[in-house]
Design a protein around this motif. Structure first.
Motif, PDB file in Angstrom:
ATOM      1  N   MET A   1      13.407  26.108 -20.446  1.00 13.20           N
ATOM      2  CA  MET A   1      12.763  26.041 -19.158  1.00 13.20           C
ATOM      3  C   MET A   1      11.563  25.113 -19.263  1.00 13.20           C
ATOM      4  O   MET A   1      10.733  25.262 -20.146  1.00 13.20           O
ATOM      5  N   ARG A  75       5.583  28.019  -9.050  1.00 17.05           N
ATOM      6  CA  ARG A  75       6.242  26.714  -8.851  1.00 17.05           C
ATOM      7  C   ARG A  75       5.587  25.635  -9.707  1.00 17.05           C
ATOM      8  O   ARG A  75       6.264  24.758 -10.232  1.00 17.05           O
ATOM      9  N   ASP A  80      11.411  24.463 -11.970  1.00 21.36           N
ATOM     10  CA  ASP A  80      12.840  24.701 -11.821  1.00 21.36           C
ATOM     11  C   ASP A  80      13.177  26.146 -11.439  1.00 21.36           C
ATOM     12  O   ASP A  80      14.330  26.462 -11.154  1.00 21.36           O
ATOM     13  N   ARG A  82      13.476  29.209  -8.933  1.00 22.26           N
ATOM     14  CA  ARG A  82      13.632  29.379  -7.489  1.00 22.26           C
ATOM     15  C   ARG A  82      12.749  30.553  -7.071  1.00 22.26           C
ATOM     16  O   ARG A  82      12.984  31.687  -7.479  1.00 22.26           O
TER      17      ARG A  82
END
Length: 192
Positions: A1, A75, A80, A82
């Protein structure tokens, strides 16, 4: 991530302490950091790290600006992910990795049931000294944060600058231990 905002050393230490507390069987640890120390960054990174493990997160806050701040910080930390918001008429739950919710929007049992059914396995409570209120307790209970079996329900993390209340209501009924704490004097001495 991919994460954008880097952690300060004490923020990384706080996340490590929380994860160690969870591994040791504590379902509901708390982190206490002074105002300006980046509590939102800590829990945004925690949510991002947990998503890598397949865990979806609910972040609870009690004021509009805290809800918007938390959503924006998540964010910013992990673009990435949601991120959805639940407050008033907004119900952005489906397909979201992180849901930031107004505790007031979760007073109805049907909304709490919807979140529980969505498979959220981590509940982060911003300004967690408010968590003894019935609204918070209902959310934590309905998402399974008080379950003894680690395979059932969700884990929780409380973050605050002050883990005390002026009305002297005991917070130990919610938060099992303070996994990490730094006071303002220690932060100043460390050059932060």
């Amino acid at each position: 991530m991919m994460t954008i905002l880097k952690l300060r050393d004490y923020q990384a230490d706080a996340i490590t302490a929380v994860r160690q507390a969870w591994s040791a069987g504590t379902r509901r640890p708390a982190v206490v950091l002074p105002t300006g120390a980046g509590k939102t960054v800590v829990f945004a990174h925690t949510a991002a790290q947990m998503r890598e493990l397949g865990v979806r997160t609910l972040i609870l806050a009690h004021r509009d600006e805290l809800i918007e701040q938390a959503a924006a910080k998540v964010r910013a930390v992990a673009p990435d992910l949601r991120v959805g918001v639940v407050k008033g008429p907004r119900r952005e739950i489906r397909g979201r990795d992180v849901v930031v919710a107004s505790v007031q929007s979760l007073t109805r049992e049907a909304r709490r049931a919807e979140l529980a059914a969505a498979g959220l396995r981590l509940v982060i409570v911003d300004e967690c000294h408010h968590a003894v209120a019935n609204t918070y307790m209902s959310v934590l209970r309905d998402l399974g944060c008080f379950e003894a079996d680690p395979l059932i329900g969700a884990y929780a993390l409380g973050v605050t600058a002050t883990l005390g209340r002026s009305d002297r209501v005991a917070l130990g009924q919610v938060w099992q231990e303070v996994a990490y704490k730094r006071d303002i004097v220690t932060m100043i001495r460390a050059g932060h």
